[in-house]
Write an enzyme that holds these catalytic residues in place. Structure first.
Site, PDB file in Angstrom:
ATOM      1  N   HIS A  61     150.944  92.060 -90.817  1.00  0.00           N
ATOM      2  CA  HIS A  61     151.662  91.120 -89.963  1.00  0.00           C
ATOM      3  C   HIS A  61     152.707  90.341 -90.772  1.00  0.00           C
ATOM      4  O   HIS A  61     152.979  89.169 -90.507  1.00  0.00           O
ATOM      5  CB  HIS A  61     150.683  90.161 -89.293  1.00  0.00           C
ATOM      6  CG  HIS A  61     150.980  89.855 -87.857  1.00  0.00           C
ATOM      7  ND1 HIS A  61     150.292  90.401 -86.809  1.00  0.00           N
ATOM      8  CD2 HIS A  61     151.896  89.038 -87.284  1.00  0.00           C
ATOM      9  CE1 HIS A  61     150.755  89.922 -85.661  1.00  0.00           C
ATOM     10  NE2 HIS A  61     151.746  89.084 -85.935  1.00  0.00           N
TER      11      HIS A  61
ATOM     12  N   TYR B 288     149.641  92.872 -77.041  1.00  0.00           N
ATOM     13  CA  TYR B 288     148.563  91.961 -77.417  1.00  0.00           C
ATOM     14  C   TYR B 288     147.496  92.083 -76.343  1.00  0.00           C
ATOM     15  O   TYR B 288     147.792  92.005 -75.152  1.00  0.00           O
ATOM     16  CB  TYR B 288     149.065  90.521 -77.524  1.00  0.00           C
ATOM     17  CG  TYR B 288     149.488  90.145 -78.926  1.00  0.00           C
ATOM     18  CD1 TYR B 288     148.674  90.432 -80.016  1.00  0.00           C
ATOM     19  CD2 TYR B 288     150.692  89.497 -79.163  1.00  0.00           C
ATOM     20  CE1 TYR B 288     149.058  90.106 -81.302  1.00  0.00           C
ATOM     21  CE2 TYR B 288     151.070  89.164 -80.453  1.00  0.00           C
ATOM     22  CZ  TYR B 288     150.243  89.473 -81.516  1.00  0.00           C
ATOM     23  OH  TYR B 288     150.608  89.158 -82.789  1.00  0.00           O
TER      24      TYR B 288
ATOM     25  N   LYS C 158     148.513  98.930 -84.853  1.00  0.00           N
ATOM     26  CA  LYS C 158     149.300  98.188 -85.852  1.00  0.00           C
ATOM     27  C   LYS C 158     148.399  97.159 -86.522  1.00  0.00           C
ATOM     28  O   LYS C 158     147.758  96.360 -85.826  1.00  0.00           O
ATOM     29  CB  LYS C 158     150.475  97.483 -85.174  1.00  0.00           C
ATOM     30  CG  LYS C 158     151.300  96.590 -86.086  1.00  0.00           C
ATOM     31  CD  LYS C 158     152.547  96.069 -85.362  1.00  0.00           C
ATOM     32  CE  LYS C 158     153.427  95.244 -86.268  1.00  0.00           C
ATOM     33  NZ  LYS C 158     152.963  93.877 -86.458  1.00  0.00           N
TER      34      LYS C 158
ATOM     35  N   SER D  84     157.800  93.113 -78.543  1.00  0.00           N
ATOM     36  CA  SER D  84     156.545  92.355 -78.517  1.00  0.00           C
ATOM     37  C   SER D  84     156.150  91.970 -77.088  1.00  0.00           C
ATOM     38  O   SER D  84     157.016  91.667 -76.255  1.00  0.00           O
ATOM     39  CB  SER D  84     156.697  91.081 -79.356  1.00  0.00           C
ATOM     40  OG  SER D  84     155.607  90.212 -79.128  1.00  0.00           O
TER      41      SER D  84
ATOM     42  N   THR E 158     148.272  95.736 -81.427  1.00  0.00           N
ATOM     43  CA  THR E 158     148.172  94.979 -82.682  1.00  0.00           C
ATOM     44  C   THR E 158     146.750  94.465 -82.841  1.00  0.00           C
ATOM     45  O   THR E 158     146.219  93.791 -81.956  1.00  0.00           O
ATOM     46  CB  THR E 158     149.199  93.828 -82.698  1.00  0.00           C
ATOM     47  OG1 THR E 158     150.511  94.413 -82.746  1.00  0.00           O
ATOM     48  CG2 THR E 158     149.019  92.923 -83.902  1.00  0.00           C
TER      49      THR E 158
HETATM   50  C1  LIG Z   1     158.307  85.368 -86.309  1.00  0.00           C
HETATM   51  C2  LIG Z   1     157.460  86.592 -86.277  1.00  0.00           C
HETATM   52  C3  LIG Z   1     156.867  86.973 -85.095  1.00  0.00           C
HETATM   53  C4  LIG Z   1     156.083  88.125 -85.046  1.00  0.00           C
HETATM   54  N1  LIG Z   1     155.563  88.522 -83.841  1.00  0.00           N
HETATM   55  C5  LIG Z   1     154.801  89.640 -83.776  1.00  0.00           C
HETATM   56  C6  LIG Z   1     154.275  90.087 -82.552  1.00  0.00           C
HETATM   57  O1  LIG Z   1     154.515  89.509 -81.492  1.00  0.00           O
HETATM   58  N2  LIG Z   1     153.489  91.185 -82.567  1.00  0.00           N
HETATM   59  C7  LIG Z   1     153.197  91.874 -83.719  1.00  0.00           C
HETATM   60  O2  LIG Z   1     152.485  92.873 -83.684  1.00  0.00           O
HETATM   61  N3  LIG Z   1     153.728  91.477 -84.902  1.00  0.00           N
HETATM   62  C8  LIG Z   1     154.520  90.396 -84.957  1.00  0.00           C
HETATM   63  N4  LIG Z   1     155.056  90.011 -86.142  1.00  0.00           N
HETATM   64  C9  LIG Z   1     154.841  90.849 -87.351  1.00  0.00           C
HETATM   65  C10 LIG Z   1     155.925  91.925 -87.460  1.00  0.00           C
HETATM   66  O3  LIG Z   1     155.796  92.877 -86.448  1.00  0.00           O
HETATM   67  C11 LIG Z   1     155.857  92.658 -88.804  1.00  0.00           C
HETATM   68  O4  LIG Z   1     154.562  93.144 -88.990  1.00  0.00           O
HETATM   69  C12 LIG Z   1     156.286  91.809 -89.985  1.00  0.00           C
HETATM   70  O5  LIG Z   1     157.294  90.907 -89.644  1.00  0.00           O
HETATM   71  C13 LIG Z   1     156.775  92.722 -91.115  1.00  0.00           C
HETATM   72  O6  LIG Z   1     157.038  91.987 -92.272  1.00  0.00           O
HETATM   73  P1  LIG Z   1     158.497  91.465 -92.702  1.00  0.00           P
HETATM   74  O7  LIG Z   1     158.832  90.335 -91.814  1.00  0.00           O
HETATM   75  O8  LIG Z   1     158.295  91.085 -94.113  1.00  0.00           O
HETATM   76  O9  LIG Z   1     159.480  92.624 -92.547  1.00  0.00           O
HETATM   77  C14 LIG Z   1     155.860  88.882 -86.208  1.00  0.00           C
HETATM   78  C15 LIG Z   1     156.464  88.487 -87.409  1.00  0.00           C
HETATM   79  C16 LIG Z   1     157.254  87.360 -87.452  1.00  0.00           C
HETATM   80  C17 LIG Z   1     157.897  86.976 -88.749  1.00  0.00           C
HETATM   81  C1  LIG Z   2     151.709  84.168 -82.364  1.00  0.00           C
HETATM   82  C2  LIG Z   2     152.126  85.326 -81.557  1.00  0.00           C
HETATM   83  C3  LIG Z   2     152.479  84.873 -80.160  1.00  0.00           C
HETATM   84  C4  LIG Z   2     153.248  86.112 -82.127  1.00  0.00           C
HETATM   85  C5  LIG Z   2     152.967  86.695 -83.461  1.00  0.00           C
HETATM   86  O1  LIG Z   2     152.397  87.750 -83.562  1.00  0.00           O
HETATM   87  C6  LIG Z   2     153.392  86.006 -84.688  1.00  0.00           C
HETATM   88  O2  LIG Z   2     153.977  84.926 -84.591  1.00  0.00           O
HETATM   89  O3  LIG Z   2     153.174  86.545 -85.783  1.00  0.00           O
END
Ligand SMILES: Cc1cc2nc3c(=O)[nH]c(=O)nc-3n(C[C@H](O)[C@H](O)[C@H](O)COP(=O)(O)O)c2cc1C
Ligand SMILES: CC(C)CC(=O)C(=O)O
Length: 424
Positions: free
Chosen positions: A321, A195, A297, A172, A221
């Site tokens: 997400h 991002y 994404k 990320s 994303t």
């Molecule tokens: C705590 C957390 C932070 C995340 N941060 C990002 C991120 O920085 N960028 C992004 O594209 N997706 C982010 N995601 C989404 C994940 O890439 C992914 O799409 C998602 O976690 C998939 O679902 P799952 O947790 O049920 O496996 C985040 C998800 C979580 C839970």
């Molecule tokens: C809030 C962002 C910094 C990170 C993210 O994509 C998330 O927390 O789902």
């Protein structure tokens, strides 16, 4: 005592080594435990050994070691116990009432698997090749921000586990570790999730840095443009007196500038990370500067998949997400078929959201996905036990996937076909 005859248990030194290797035992705890045992007492040693190895008996048990997990969900209570409520809340929550978060996983229960028999499945190959790079498994690690909130070794621990197990990894923009350090720990280039800051100079610098570190793909994303209602996060962290004051000190610019990918960048003009004004023109602009592959994404409709093809995108990750974008109530596994159909084999389609079982993975592949990504599960392993926890999560999902591949009679990924699932 089933293991009383185990040769390892008659050897005190081995037992001490076993304890010391456990991620939950500090040196003091090992000394205390060993000191409390009658020297040479095989039965006492065996009992302690069994206690540490005892698998989680019930859903919701807090496991004390990765070996006790029977499935990846068993890591979540241990992660919850290990983390301050604010950090656990950040990981666990979705948006609104978390219904989409739950729906992502629950939707797999509506898809049945059709199995073939009498195929010699002693040898299978689960490897996939994406953008010319072969991975041992179609299970990749989704980008998750700020992994330092889950464990001090953060993305480095994740990358080391991914290296051993052969999983592809996406870092990320707001990770707690730089792409150079993650690449070194992974022992191979990782994909970089971007991002889109509202300062093009900063965005361009991020892309250049990622590509210089060898990232074969930039993953833009696109599902956070409208903002989100993080109601369940507030409820989960309500009793936390620490309440992340340190994490968020100094406001947005300070927060961003503390992330290693923004080192040496002037972020004073960056006011948001999610591209609130972004359109397909932005994709075109990015397409011109990205030398390698450009991945989107967060696509969940055939309309946007068709548009992505027109704009020269090299792959799509079907994603909401992890239920953290909008409360659409649309599980990604249900959105996958329309995207696959629109793309018609022209570019790889990946999918994430709610993957918790090897059977979930095979369902997505049968429905046309090239690979799947997991998010929360590896973070539960990380939070609970560091690198061994991540390794255990990856091993469990892979073991389950191997088993179901054999059960359906697929010897290689290309043998996984649409007729292996029955939907509706
Ligand atoms: C705590 C957390 C932070 C995340 N941060 C990002 C991120 O920085 N960028 C992004 O594209 N997706 C982010 N995601 C989404 C994940 O890439 C992914 O799409 C998602 O976690 C998939 O679902 P799952 O947790 O049920 O496996 C985040 C998800 C979580 C839970
Ligand atoms: C809030 C962002 C910094 C990170 C993210 O994509 C998330 O927390 O789902």
């Amino acid at each position: 005592m089933s293991d009383a005859s185990d040769a390892r248990l008659t050897d005190r030194r081995n037992f001490i080594r076993f304890l010391a290797a456990s991620p939950v035992m500090t040196p003091t705890a090992v000394r205390t435990l060993v000191g409390s045992l009658t020297l040479g007492s095989t039965s006492a040693l065996a009992q302690s050994y069994d206690v540490l190895r005892a698998p989680a008996q019930a859903v919701g048990d807090v496991i004390a070691a990765p070996e006790q997990a029977l499935n990846v969900m068993d890591f979540e209570p241990a992660a919850k116990k290990a983390l301050p409520p604010a950090h656990y809340g950040y990981l666990a929550s979705g948006v609104d009432g978390d219904e989409t978060l739950r729906a992502n996983h629950e939707a797999f229960s509506k898809i049945r698997i059709r199995t073939r028999r009498l195929i010699d499945v002693r040898k299978i190959d689960t490897s996939v090749t994406i953008f010319g790079q072969t991975y041992a498994t179609p299970i990749m690690l989704a980008p998750v921000s700020s992994q330092g909130a889950f464990h001090p070794e953060a993305e480095t621990a994740v990358a080391k586990a991914a290296k051993v197990k052969g999983n592809g990894m996406i870092l990320s923009t707001v990770g707690s570790t730089s792409i150079e350090d993650v690449t070194e720990a992974r022992g191979a280039p990782v994909w970089y999730m971007l991002y889109p800051t509202d300062d093009w100079t900063v965005t361009e610098a991020l892309v250049k840095r990622a590509e210089a570190a060898g990232a074969p793909a930039i993953v833009l994303t696109v599902d956070r443009q409208g903002g989100r209602n993080t109601e369940t996060l507030f409820r989960l962290r309500r009793d936390d007196t620490r309440n992340c004051k340190d994490c968020h000190a100094g406001g947005f610019a300070n927060e961003v500038s503390r992330k290693p990918m923004f080192d040496d960048l002037d972020v004073s003009k960056v006011t948001n990370l999610y591209g609130t004004g972004m359109t397909w023109d932005y994709v075109d602009r990015l397409r011109k500067i990205v030398k390698g592959k450009l991945v989107l994404k967060g696509i969940v409709t055939h309309e946007d998949a068709e548009e992505a093809l027109k704009h020269g995108v090299d792959a799509i990750i079907v994603s909401n997400h992890g239920g953290r974008a909008e409360e659409s109530l649309y599980p990604t596994i249900e959105a996958l078929p329309e995207v696959v159909k629109a793309v018609n084999g022209k570019i790889p389609v990946l999918v994430d959201g709610g993957f918790r079982r090897g059977t979930d993975v095979i369902k997505a592949l049968a429905m046309g996905a090239t690979a799947v990504c997991i998010g929360r599960p590896y973070c539960w392993g990380l939070a609970a036990f560091g690198e061994p926890g991540v390794a255990a999560v990856l091993a469990i999902m892979q073991r389950e996937f191997d088993t179901i591949m054999k059960q359906v009679g697929a010897l290689r990924i290309a043998d996984i076909t649409p007729d292996m699932v029955s939907v509706g």
